[in-house]
Motif scaffolding. Structure first.
Motif, mmCIF file in Angstrom:
data_model
loop_
_atom_site.group_PDB
_atom_site.id
_atom_site.type_symbol
_atom_site.label_atom_id
_atom_site.label_comp_id
_atom_site.label_asym_id
_atom_site.label_seq_id
_atom_site.Cartn_x
_atom_site.Cartn_y
_atom_site.Cartn_z
ATOM 1 N N HIS A 160 0.816 -1.209 0.000
ATOM 2 C CA HIS A 160 0.000 0.000 0.000
ATOM 3 C C HIS A 160 0.855 1.267 0.000
ATOM 4 O O HIS A 160 0.594 2.190 -0.763
ATOM 5 N N ILE A 161 1.866 1.308 0.851
ATOM 6 C CA ILE A 161 2.710 2.501 0.940
ATOM 7 C C ILE A 161 3.444 2.730 -0.379
ATOM 8 O O ILE A 161 3.649 3.867 -0.786
ATOM 9 N N TRP A 162 3.829 1.659 -1.058
ATOM 10 C CA TRP A 162 4.532 1.791 -2.339
ATOM 11 C C TRP A 162 3.616 2.446 -3.381
ATOM 12 O O TRP A 162 4.042 3.323 -4.130
ATOM 13 N N GLY A 163 2.366 2.047 -3.414
ATOM 14 C CA GLY A 163 1.413 2.653 -4.345
ATOM 15 C C GLY A 163 1.194 4.125 -4.046
ATOM 16 O O GLY A 163 1.102 4.952 -4.957
ATOM 17 N N LYS A 164 1.123 4.483 -2.770
ATOM 18 C CA LYS A 164 0.933 5.885 -2.386
ATOM 19 C C LYS A 164 2.165 6.711 -2.742
ATOM 20 O O LYS A 164 2.041 7.849 -3.217
ATOM 21 N N GLU B 109 -6.232 13.713 -1.531
ATOM 22 C CA GLU B 109 -6.967 14.467 -0.532
ATOM 23 C C GLU B 109 -6.302 14.293 0.822
ATOM 24 O O GLU B 109 -5.325 13.550 0.965
ATOM 25 N N PHE B 110 -6.841 14.948 1.839
ATOM 26 C CA PHE B 110 -6.273 14.873 3.183
ATOM 27 C C PHE B 110 -6.151 13.430 3.658
ATOM 28 O O PHE B 110 -5.144 13.038 4.248
ATOM 29 N N MET B 111 -7.175 12.638 3.406
ATOM 30 C CA MET B 111 -7.171 11.248 3.868
ATOM 31 C C MET B 111 -6.026 10.461 3.245
ATOM 32 O O MET B 111 -5.439 9.599 3.901
ATOM 33 N N TRP C 114 -3.064 11.693 2.311
ATOM 34 C CA TRP C 114 -1.824 12.124 2.982
ATOM 35 C C TRP C 114 -1.735 11.524 4.385
ATOM 36 O O TRP C 114 -0.658 11.102 4.827
ATOM 37 N N PHE C 115 -2.853 11.475 5.076
ATOM 38 C CA PHE C 115 -2.884 10.872 6.405
ATOM 39 C C PHE C 115 -2.565 9.383 6.317
ATOM 40 O O PHE C 115 -1.858 8.834 7.160
ATOM 41 N N ASP C 116 -3.054 8.738 5.277
ATOM 42 C CA ASP C 116 -2.788 7.325 5.047
ATOM 43 C C ASP C 116 -1.291 7.087 4.822
ATOM 44 O O ASP C 116 -0.733 6.111 5.331
ATOM 45 N N ILE C 117 -0.643 7.961 4.067
ATOM 46 C CA ILE C 117 0.804 7.856 3.868
ATOM 47 C C ILE C 117 1.516 7.983 5.200
ATOM 48 O O ILE C 117 2.447 7.228 5.490
ATOM 49 N N PHE C 118 1.081 8.909 6.033
ATOM 50 C CA PHE C 118 1.696 9.078 7.352
ATOM 51 C C PHE C 118 1.541 7.812 8.193
ATOM 52 O O PHE C 118 2.506 7.334 8.801
ATOM 53 N N LEU C 119 0.334 7.259 8.228
ATOM 54 C CA LEU C 119 0.092 6.073 9.057
ATOM 55 C C LEU C 119 0.883 4.858 8.571
ATOM 56 O O LEU C 119 1.444 4.122 9.373
#
Length: 57
Positions: free
Chosen positions: A13-17, A29-31, A33-38
């Motif tokens: 998942h992180i690789w795709g982001k 969107e904000f979500m 970016w937050f997902d990348i952080f998590l």
């Protein structure tokens, strides 16, 4: 570390982001970016802990 990579298929998942950000981050969107952080936090924590071990305070 494995939580940062979940889900694993078809790609981590992180690789795709990160590919999305590298491609210009259009439509993020904000979500997102937050997902990348998590998903990236375990890797940042690991780097921080390695740095502390190398440069013992």
């Amino acid at each position: 570390m494995t939580l940062g990579l979940a889900p694993f298929f078809p790609e981590p998942h992180i690789w795709g982001k990160l590919k999305w950000v590298y491609g210009g981050a259009k439509g993020m969107e904000f979500m997102d970016w937050f997902d990348i952080f998590l998903h990236g936090f375990p890797f940042l924590l690991l780097l921080w802990l390695i740095t502390l071990k190398i440069f013992k305070r």
